[in-house]
Design a protein around this motif. Structure first.
Motif, PDB file in Angstrom:
ATOM      1  N   MET A 149       0.825  -1.200   0.000  1.00 33.79           N
ATOM      2  CA  MET A 149       0.000   0.000   0.000  1.00 33.79           C
ATOM      3  C   MET A 149       0.867   1.261   0.000  1.00 33.79           C
ATOM      4  SD  MET A 149      -2.929  -1.414   2.618  1.00 33.79           S
ATOM      5  CE  MET A 149      -4.130  -0.103   2.523  1.00 33.79           C
ATOM      6  N   GLU A 150       1.977   1.227   0.719  1.00 33.74           N
ATOM      7  CA  GLU A 150       2.889   2.369   0.682  1.00 33.74           C
ATOM      8  C   GLU A 150       3.488   2.540  -0.717  1.00 33.74           C
ATOM      9  OE1 GLU A 150       5.897   2.661   3.589  1.00 33.74           O
ATOM     10  OE2 GLU A 150       4.511   2.898   5.258  1.00 33.74           O
ATOM     11  N   ARG A 151       3.798   1.444  -1.373  1.00 32.74           N
ATOM     12  CA  ARG A 151       4.365   1.512  -2.719  1.00 32.74           C
ATOM     13  C   ARG A 151       3.387   2.167  -3.693  1.00 32.74           C
ATOM     14  NH1 ARG A 151       4.563  -1.287  -7.417  1.00 32.74           N
ATOM     15  NH2 ARG A 151       3.008  -2.815  -6.738  1.00 32.74           N
ATOM     16  N   ARG A 152       2.100   1.992  -3.440  1.00 30.36           N
ATOM     17  CA  ARG A 152       1.074   2.557  -4.315  1.00 30.36           C
ATOM     18  C   ARG A 152       0.644   3.957  -3.867  1.00 30.36           C
ATOM     19  NH1 ARG A 152      -1.008  -1.431  -7.715  1.00 30.36           N
ATOM     20  NH2 ARG A 152      -0.467  -3.561  -7.127  1.00 30.36           N
ATOM     21  N   GLY A 153       1.337   4.536  -2.900  1.00 30.71           N
ATOM     22  CA  GLY A 153       1.077   5.916  -2.519  1.00 30.71           C
ATOM     23  C   GLY A 153       0.103   6.114  -1.377  1.00 30.71           C
ATOM     24  N   TYR A 154      -0.345   5.045  -0.734  1.00 31.12           N
ATOM     25  CA  TYR A 154      -1.265   5.179   0.392  1.00 31.12           C
ATOM     26  C   TYR A 154      -0.541   5.787   1.594  1.00 31.12           C
ATOM     27  CZ  TYR A 154      -4.999   2.311  -1.663  1.00 31.12           C
ATOM     28  OH  TYR A 154      -6.006   1.833  -2.449  1.00 31.12           O
ATOM     29  N   GLN A 155      -1.221   6.702   2.282  1.00 28.65           N
ATOM     30  CA  GLN A 155      -0.677   7.187   3.542  1.00 28.65           C
ATOM     31  C   GLN A 155      -0.726   6.065   4.584  1.00 28.65           C
ATOM     32  OE1 GLN A 155      -2.612  10.815   4.751  1.00 28.65           O
ATOM     33  NE2 GLN A 155      -2.113  11.877   2.830  1.00 28.65           N
ATOM     34  N   LYS A 156       0.176   6.144   5.552  1.00 29.00           N
ATOM     35  CA  LYS A 156       0.300   5.041   6.506  1.00 29.00           C
ATOM     36  C   LYS A 156      -0.970   4.818   7.314  1.00 29.00           C
ATOM     37  CE  LYS A 156       5.301   4.889   6.936  1.00 29.00           C
ATOM     38  NZ  LYS A 156       6.491   5.032   7.813  1.00 29.00           N
ATOM     39  N   ARG A 157      -1.699   5.898   7.591  1.00 29.15           N
ATOM     40  CA  ARG A 157      -2.923   5.725   8.374  1.00 29.15           C
ATOM     41  C   ARG A 157      -3.967   4.921   7.605  1.00 29.15           C
ATOM     42  NH1 ARG A 157      -6.680   9.898   6.844  1.00 29.15           N
ATOM     43  NH2 ARG A 157      -5.683  11.481   5.540  1.00 29.15           N
ATOM     44  N   MET A 158      -3.934   5.017   6.258  1.00 35.70           N
ATOM     45  CA  MET A 158      -4.868   4.256   5.442  1.00 35.70           C
ATOM     46  C   MET A 158      -4.446   2.802   5.304  1.00 35.70           C
ATOM     47  SD  MET A 158      -7.183   6.427   4.708  1.00 35.70           S
ATOM     48  CE  MET A 158      -8.102   5.485   3.503  1.00 35.70           C
ATOM     49  N   ALA A 159      -3.171   2.536   5.542  1.00 36.18           N
ATOM     50  CA  ALA A 159      -2.668   1.165   5.433  1.00 36.18           C
ATOM     51  C   ALA A 159      -2.715   0.445   6.773  1.00 36.18           C
ATOM     52  CB  ALA A 159      -1.239   1.183   4.893  1.00 36.18           C
ATOM     53  N   ILE A 160      -2.287   1.145   7.817  1.00 36.42           N
ATOM     54  CA  ILE A 160      -2.138   0.504   9.128  1.00 36.42           C
ATOM     55  C   ILE A 160      -3.465   0.423   9.877  1.00 36.42           C
ATOM     56  CG2 ILE A 160      -1.068   0.785  11.397  1.00 36.42           C
ATOM     57  CD1 ILE A 160       1.376   1.959   9.950  1.00 36.42           C
ATOM     58  N   GLY A 161      -4.268   1.496   9.815  1.00 40.72           N
ATOM     59  CA  GLY A 161      -5.507   1.544  10.595  1.00 40.72           C
ATOM     60  C   GLY A 161      -6.457   0.394  10.332  1.00 40.72           C
ATOM     61  N   PRO A 162      -6.826   0.111   9.066  1.00 42.87           N
ATOM     62  CA  PRO A 162      -7.751  -1.001   8.804  1.00 42.87           C
ATOM     63  C   PRO A 162      -7.209  -2.348   9.259  1.00 42.87           C
ATOM     64  CG  PRO A 162      -7.590   0.437   6.887  1.00 42.87           C
ATOM     65  CD  PRO A 162      -6.529   0.874   7.834  1.00 42.87           C
ATOM     66  N   ILE A 163      -5.891  -2.536   9.184  1.00 42.19           N
ATOM     67  CA  ILE A 163      -5.313  -3.813   9.612  1.00 42.19           C
ATOM     68  C   ILE A 163      -5.454  -3.982  11.120  1.00 42.19           C
ATOM     69  CG2 ILE A 163      -3.173  -5.140   9.783  1.00 42.19           C
ATOM     70  CD1 ILE A 163      -2.337  -3.903   7.121  1.00 42.19           C
ATOM     71  N   LEU A 164      -5.193  -2.912  11.873  1.00 40.68           N
ATOM     72  CA  LEU A 164      -5.346  -2.977  13.333  1.00 40.68           C
ATOM     73  C   LEU A 164      -6.805  -3.228  13.704  1.00 40.68           C
ATOM     74  CD1 LEU A 164      -3.036  -0.015  14.428  1.00 40.68           C
ATOM     75  CD2 LEU A 164      -2.608  -2.456  14.756  1.00 40.68           C
ATOM     76  N   GLY A 165      -7.724  -2.578  12.964  1.00 39.38           N
ATOM     77  CA  GLY A 165      -9.139  -2.760  13.267  1.00 39.38           C
ATOM     78  C   GLY A 165      -9.614  -4.170  13.004  1.00 39.38           C
ATOM     79  N   THR A 166      -9.304  -4.705  11.827  1.00 38.38           N
ATOM     80  CA  THR A 166      -9.801  -6.042  11.486  1.00 38.38           C
ATOM     81  C   THR A 166      -9.068  -7.129  12.262  1.00 38.38           C
ATOM     82  OG1 THR A 166      -8.295  -6.064   9.578  1.00 38.38           O
ATOM     83  CG2 THR A 166     -10.562  -5.405   9.179  1.00 38.38           C
ATOM     84  N   GLY A 167      -7.837  -6.842  12.723  1.00 43.75           N
ATOM     85  CA  GLY A 167      -7.162  -7.823  13.575  1.00 43.75           C
ATOM     86  C   GLY A 167      -7.952  -8.089  14.841  1.00 43.75           C
ATOM     87  N   GLY A 168      -8.572  -7.036  15.399  1.00 46.28           N
ATOM     88  CA  GLY A 168      -9.376  -7.201  16.601  1.00 46.28           C
ATOM     89  C   GLY A 168     -10.691  -7.917  16.373  1.00 46.28           C
ATOM     90  N   LEU A 169     -11.170  -7.944  15.111  1.00 43.28           N
ATOM     91  CA  LEU A 169     -12.429  -8.633  14.815  1.00 43.28           C
ATOM     92  C   LEU A 169     -12.342 -10.128  15.113  1.00 43.28           C
ATOM     93  CD1 LEU A 169     -13.530  -6.978  11.450  1.00 43.28           C
ATOM     94  CD2 LEU A 169     -14.710  -6.837  13.635  1.00 43.28           C
ATOM     95  N   ALA A 170     -11.130 -10.689  15.075  1.00 46.89           N
ATOM     96  CA  ALA A 170     -10.974 -12.121  15.347  1.00 46.89           C
ATOM     97  C   ALA A 170     -11.410 -12.474  16.754  1.00 46.89           C
ATOM     98  CB  ALA A 170      -9.515 -12.535  15.139  1.00 46.89           C
ATOM     99  N   ILE A 171     -11.485 -11.477  17.639  1.00 41.76           N
ATOM    100  CA  ILE A 171     -11.877 -11.744  19.021  1.00 41.76           C
ATOM    101  C   ILE A 171     -13.365 -12.022  19.127  1.00 41.76           C
ATOM    102  CG2 ILE A 171     -12.038 -10.709  21.329  1.00 41.76           C
ATOM    103  CD1 ILE A 171      -9.516  -9.209  20.779  1.00 41.76           C
ATOM    104  N   ILE A 172     -14.181 -11.340  18.310  1.00 40.81           N
ATOM    105  CA  ILE A 172     -15.627 -11.456  18.505  1.00 40.81           C
ATOM    106  C   ILE A 172     -16.331 -12.261  17.422  1.00 40.81           C
ATOM    107  CG2 ILE A 172     -15.853  -9.373  19.902  1.00 40.81           C
ATOM    108  CD1 ILE A 172     -16.668  -7.834  17.449  1.00 40.81           C
ATOM    109  N   ILE A 173     -15.765 -12.326  16.195  1.00 41.10           N
ATOM    110  CA  ILE A 173     -16.429 -13.095  15.139  1.00 41.10           C
ATOM    111  C   ILE A 173     -16.035 -14.562  15.261  1.00 41.10           C
ATOM    112  CG2 ILE A 173     -16.597 -13.453  12.650  1.00 41.10           C
ATOM    113  CD1 ILE A 173     -16.318 -10.545  12.197  1.00 41.10           C
ATOM    114  N   PRO A 174     -17.014 -15.479  15.299  1.00 38.45           N
ATOM    115  CA  PRO A 174     -16.659 -16.901  15.418  1.00 38.45           C
ATOM    116  C   PRO A 174     -15.992 -17.424  14.158  1.00 38.45           C
ATOM    117  CG  PRO A 174     -19.028 -16.640  15.024  1.00 38.45           C
ATOM    118  CD  PRO A 174     -18.464 -15.257  15.242  1.00 38.45           C
TER     119      PRO A 174
END
Length: 437
Positions: A132-157
Motif C-alpha cells: 500500500m505504501e508503494r502505491r502511494g497510500y498514507q500510513k494511516r490508510m494502510a495501518i488503521g484497517p489492519i489494526l481494526g480487522t485484527g481485533g475482529l478475530a476476538i468477537i467473530i466466530p
C-alpha cells in the motif's frame, strides 16, 4: 479474615509473582497453592484444589479451543487465507481506497478463519502495508484497517478467546460464539464507513492507480473457487450450532476437518504445513489449559475466602445505576489493557465481573460480548496495546509508534460506538443466540 484483606492478599500474591517475571498462568498457580494452604486447611486444601482444577480441565467445553486454533493455523500455513484475500483484491476494481476496503473485507474473512488477532495482524501487516505504501497510500490508510480487522478475530466466530471467556464465566459457549456475529459484521461496516469518510476528506490519502480489468467470467470463477469455499467453512460451523445439529465442540471438529479437506483439494497441504499447524495450535492450547486450571482454582479461593461475595456486596452498596456500574467495569478493562495482555485481564476480572453483572441483571451473553469488545479495544489502545507492537514489528522500516497510534484511533472510536449501540440495542447481540434456545 475480612473479605478485603483476603482479596488484597490473593491479588498481591499474583501481582508479586508477575512482577518478578513469572508467566501469568504459573503466577496464578503459585498464588493458588499459597492461598489454598492458608484458606483451605493446608494439605487437605491443596488436594481439594488439585481435584477441582483437574475437574475443570476435563470439561468437554474446552474441546473447541484446540480445534479452532488448528483450523486457523491450517488456513494460515497452507495459504488458503491468502487465496481468499487476493481474490477479494481483484474483485474490488478501481474503488478509491480499494486496498483499504480490501483489508477490511478480506481481513474480516481471514479473522473468522484464523481466530487469531495477532496472526491476522502480523500476516496482513507484513504483506499489505509495504504494498500500500508503494502505491502511494498514507500510513494511516494502510495501518488503521489492519489494526481494526485484527481485533475482529476476538468477537467473530470461531474465536478461541470467546470460547475461553465462556469457559471461565461458565456461560453457554455456542451462544457466546453466535452472539458475536452481528456485532462483528456491524463493526466491519463501521470500519468501511470510516474509510469512505477518510477518502472523501482527503483523496490523496489513497490515490487511484492503473489496474487490469477483470472479466465477469473471471470474477465469477474467483468467487466460486477462492472465496466461497473458505467462507463456507465458517458458515457451516455457525449453521451447525445455530440449527442445533452440533455442539460447539463438534462444530469445531467439522471446521478443522473442513480446512484439511480444502487444503487437500487445492493441493496446498504439505507435511510441513500440517506439522507447523499442529505445533502452533498445541502451544497455545497448553497455555490456555494452564489458564483454565489457574482460573478455576482462583475462583474457588475467592469464594472460599469470602472475597468474591464481599466485593459484590460492597460494589452494589453504592446504589449506582446499572449503566454506571457497566461503565466502571468497562473502564477497568481498558485501563488493565494498557499494561496487561487480554488473557491475564480475563483471569483477574471474570471471577468478579460476571457475578456482579448477574446481580445487576445483565444478560450474561450480552455482557460477554461487551467484555470481548473491551478486550478488542484494549488490543489496539495506545500506548501499550499488543496489536500496536505486532504492527510495529512487521511494518516497513521508518514507521513510528506515533504513526501507528494515530492510525488506530479512528477504529478504536468505531468500537466505542459499537459498544454504545449495543447498550441501547442489546438485541443485536442476543437475537441470534435466542434462536438456539
Amino acid at each position: 479474615m475480612e473479605w478485603y484483606l483476603a482479596l488484597a492478599f490473593l491479588l498481591a500474591l499474583i501481582l508479586g509473582f508477575m512482577a518478578i517475571g513469572t508467566p501469568i498462568a504459573l503466577a496464578f498457580l503459585a498464588a493458588n497453592v499459597i492461598g489454598a494452604w492458608h484458606f483451605m486447611g493446608g494439605q487437605n486444601g491443596l488436594i481439594q484444589l488439585l481435584n477441582n482444577g483437574f475437574g475443570a480441565l476435563s470439561s468437554f467445553n474446552l474441546v473447541p479451543i484446540p480445534l479452532f486454533l488448528l483450523m486457523g493455523e491450517l488456513f494460515f500455513r497452507t495459504g488458503l487465507g491468502m487465496r481468499m484475500f487476493n481474490a477479494i483484491d481483484q474483485l474490488m476494481g478501481k474503488v478509491p481506497g480499494r486496498l483499504s476496503y480490501v483489508t477490511v473485507v478480506g481481513g474480516t474473512g481471514f479473522s473468522t478463519l484464523s481466530g487469531s488477532s495477532m496472526g491476522s495482524t502480523a500476516l496482513m501487516g507484513s504483506l499489505l502495508v509495504p504494498e500500500m505504501e508503494r502505491r502511494g497510500y498514507q500510513k494511516r490508510m494502510a495501518i488503521g484497517p489492519i489494526l481494526g480487522t485484527g481485533g475482529l478475530a476476538i468477537i467473530i466466530p470461531p474465536s478461541a478467546l470467546a470460547v475461553l471467556l465462556a469457559t471461565l464465566a461458565k456461560v453457554d459457549i455456542g451462544a457466546l460464539l453466535i452472539a458475536g456475529i452481528m456485532p462483528g459484521l456491524l463493526l466491519a461496516g463501521l470500519y468501511i464507513g470510516t474509510i469512505w469518510i477518510q477518502t472523501r476528506l482527503d483523496p490523496s490519502a489513497a490515490p487511484n492507480y492503473e489496474l487490469e480489468p477483470v472479466p465477469l467470467g473471471q470474477k465469477l470463477k474467483l468467487v466460486l473457487t477462492d472465496i466461497l469455499p473458505m467462507i463456507s467453512v465458517m458458515i457451516f460451523i455457525v449453521a451447525l450450532m445455530l440449527l442445533g445439529f452440533a455442539t460447539p465442540s463438534e462444530a469445531a471438529a467439522f471446521g478443522a476437518l473442513g480446512a484439511i479437506v480444502l487444503a487437500v483439494i487445492f493441493r496446498c497441504m504439505t507435511w510441513e504445513a500440517f506439522k507447523l499447524s499442529v505445533i502452533g495450535a498445541l502451544k497455545v492450547t497448553l497455555m490456555a489449559y494452564l489458564i483454565v486450571f489457574g482460573s478455576a482454582t482462583f475462583s474457588q479461593l475467592l469464594a472460599f475466602s469470602g472475597a468474591s461475595s464481599g466485593l459484590i456486596q460492597w460494589a452494589t452498596s453504592f446504589d449506582l445505576a446499572p449503566i454506571l456500574m457497566l461503565l466502571a467495569m468497562f473502564a477497568v478493562l481498558l485501563v488493565l489493557g494498557t499494561f496487561m495482555e487480554q488473557i491475564s485481564i480475563m483471569m483477574l476480572t471474570v471471577p468478579f465481573f460476571f457475578p456482579l453483572a448477574q446481580v445487576l441483571g445483565f444478560d450474561p451473553i450480552w455482557f460477554g460480548i461487551i467484555m470481548l469488545l473491551a478486550l478488542e479495544i484494549s488490543f489496539s489502545t495506545p500506548p501499550l496495546g499488543l496489536l500496536l507492537f505486532v504492527m510495529k514489528g512487521v511494518a516497513p522500516k521508518g514507521t513510528t509508534m506515533r504513526e501507528i497510534y494515530s492510525a488506530a484511533i479512528p477504529y478504536i472510536l468505531c468500537s466505542m460506538l459499537l459498544v454504545a449501540i449495543l447498550v441501547v440495542f442489546p438485541g443485536i447481540a442476543t437475537w441470534l443466540p435466542g434462536m438456539i434456545n
